[in-house]
Design an enzyme around this catalytic site. Structure first.
Site, PDB file in Angstrom:
ATOM      1  CB  SER A  16      -3.259 -12.925 -14.476  1.00 52.03           C
ATOM      2  OG  SER A  16      -4.464 -12.442 -13.924  1.00 52.03           O
TER       3      SER A  16
ATOM      4  CG  HIS B 248      -2.160  -0.907   0.971  1.00 48.87           C
ATOM      5  ND1 HIS B 248      -3.382  -0.476   0.513  1.00 48.87           N
ATOM      6  CD2 HIS B 248      -2.281  -2.243   1.147  1.00 48.87           C
ATOM      7  CE1 HIS B 248      -4.206  -1.515   0.422  1.00 48.87           C
ATOM      8  NE2 HIS B 248      -3.557  -2.597   0.793  1.00 48.87           N
ATOM      9  CB  THR B 249       4.495   1.850  -0.057  1.00 51.98           C
ATOM     10  OG1 THR B 249       4.782   0.644  -0.764  1.00 51.98           O
ATOM     11  CG2 THR B 249       4.686   1.604   1.431  1.00 51.98           C
TER      12      THR B 249
ATOM     13  CD  GLU C  81      -5.482  -3.571 -14.550  1.00 52.56           C
ATOM     14  OE1 GLU C  81      -5.903  -4.052 -13.497  1.00 52.56           O
ATOM     15  OE2 GLU C  81      -4.477  -4.014 -15.147  1.00 52.56           O
TER      16      GLU C  81
ATOM     17  CG  ASP D 194       0.507  -4.988 -10.026  1.00 53.14           C
ATOM     18  OD1 ASP D 194       1.315  -4.963  -9.080  1.00 53.14           O
ATOM     19  OD2 ASP D 194      -0.723  -5.048  -9.868  1.00 53.14           O
TER      20      ASP D 194
ATOM     21  N   GLY E 128      -6.842 -14.104 -10.133  1.00 57.83           N
ATOM     22  CA  GLY E 128      -7.516 -13.844  -8.863  1.00 57.83           C
ATOM     23  C   GLY E 128      -6.671 -14.147  -7.645  1.00 57.83           C
ATOM     24  CB  ALA E 129      -3.597 -15.911  -7.066  1.00 58.76           C
ATOM     25  N   GLY E 130      -3.824 -12.412  -7.030  1.00 57.99           N
ATOM     26  CA  GLY E 130      -3.024 -11.227  -6.724  1.00 57.99           C
ATOM     27  C   GLY E 130      -1.613 -11.319  -7.271  1.00 57.99           C
ATOM     28  CG  LEU E 131       0.237 -14.559  -7.805  1.00 58.35           C
ATOM     29  CD1 LEU E 131       0.564 -16.024  -8.074  1.00 58.35           C
ATOM     30  CD2 LEU E 131       1.211 -13.989  -6.781  1.00 58.35           C
TER      31      LEU E 131
END
Length: 382
Positions: free
Chosen positions: A129, A35-36, A162, A174, A124-127
């Site tokens: 995609s 969250h930085t 996005e 990301d 949906g895993a926060g990696l």
């Protein structure tokens, strides 16, 4: 069959001629710095060996044809000469369309393209995609048409697509790590300047990601609340972002702040300091110190930022009991579920996997998913 072989074979079958290029862009995990990013701070992610792969070829007209191997070979077609609008039925196609549309605004000197896309970044895993897909599509057009764009510009283009076309708020981390990742390294990113520094990872260290598989429900509304609380904190200090506030300045007047806002601000200030120190600890191969910083980060997310859930805290405790001071473990990502990330010597992987398999489901009623990753190269030809 590798993703490269799969997309090349499908390309030849679907389009009747061979692809000229195959491009990959990786997913990512954030080792520390949570969250930085939207506070203009620091993050320390690494690219992972799960990726989006696109086999492609330029066309001699202005048409774009895209096949999604992971969505029953659905085909999307659109023209570069007509306004690019959202697809009515295929959500995956909007990531492609958004990237192409925003790239046209930056550099309109490219023509049509045929693409076949497949990926193995867990969704949906926060990696990340979606970032991996955006960077892959941008890299395809940059490579096929020799566009004068660097990795940071391809990343910014993906973020714009996005935010503005797909309509999903995200920071720049990301896309940037997907574009600029370096094999066997993490990347210290300054989210204000977009400056990056490659940080070598110690040899023989596993990057383990464990998905709690706890369904995230609060993440959207609570994420926005946290952003607002951070902005309130920055206004109190009359600064553009919390990046500009020192811990000493905060401690002197913390009692004047709303108690909840004060906790949120304290997390951001201490997390920024931890992230910069973590880059040094990693570079020196000091896994013990890295582990301490990751533990402090997790405690801060749990107690000050309040974004963990009991299932995540349980996973962290199970892993920490096995690795002790030989490495670190913390929640990673936006919070309220999702994944934890752990760094520890490779030889401990079986013991960690066994402990999690024996204890996590028994304590929570949920089965985890376990990924062992390698810090990987950013986007390019494969």
């Amino acid at each position: 069959m590798s993703l490269k072989e799969k997309t090349q074979s499908l390309f030849a079958n679907a389009f009747g001629y061979p692809a000229t290029h195959t491009i990959q862009a990786p997913g990512r995990v954030n080792l520390i710095g949570e969250h930085t990013d939207y506070n203009d701070g620091f993050v320390l992610p690494c690219a992972i060996d799960y990726q989006t792969v696109i086999s492609c070829a330029p066309r001699d007209d202005r048409k774009v044809r895209v096949m999604a191997a992971d969505y029953e070979n659905q085909l999307d077609e659109f023209s570069l000469d007509a306004p690019i609008v959202a697809h009515e039925n295929y959500q995956w196609a909007n990531y492609v369309r958004g990237v192409v549309k925003h790239l046209q605004l930056r550099n309109n000197s490219f023509g049509g393209v045929d693409m076949v896309i497949s990926g193995n970044v867990p969704q949906g895993a926060g990696l990340s995609s979606s970032a991996s897909l955006e960077v892959a599509v941008g890299t395809v057009l940059q490579q096929l048409y020799h566009l004068p764009l660097d990795g940071a510009q391809i990343a910014l283009n993906g973020q714009e697509a996005e935010n503005q076309f797909v309509g999903c708020n995200c920071g720049i981390m990301d896309q940037l790590i997907s574009a600029l990742g370096k094999k066997d390294h993490a990347l210290l990113i300054d989210c204000r300047s977009l400056g990056t520094k490659a940080v070598s990872m110690p040899k023989g260290v596993a990057v383990v990601i464990i998905n709690s598989n706890f369904k995230r429900t609060l993440v959207g509304s609570e994420y926005n609340t946290r952003r607002e609380q951070c902005e309130t904190g920055a206004r109190f200090f009359q600064q553009p972002a919390l990046r500009d506030v020192t811990i000493e300045e905060f401690n002197a007047v913390a009692h004047e702040l709303d108690p909840i806002v004060a906790k949120r601000v304290r997390h951001i200030l201490t997390e920024n300091a931890r992230t910069v120190e973590a880059a040094s600890a990693l570079e020196q191969g000091d896994l013990k110190r890295m582990g301490e910083l990751m533990a402090e980060s997790h405690a801060s997310m749990r107690d000050d930022f309040e974004i963990t859930v009991p299932q995540i805290d349980t996973l962290v405790e199970i892993v920490k009991a096995v690795i002790g001071d030989k490495g670190g473990v913390r929640m990673t990502g936006g919070g309220f579920g999702g994944c934890i990330v752990a760094l520890f010597p490779e030889e401990l992987v079986p013991a960690v996997q066994q402990a999690v398999a024996e204890q996590y489901e028994a304590k929570t009623g949920i089965k985890e998913t376990f990924y062992v990753c390698k810090p990987s190269q950013g986007a390019g030809q494969c």
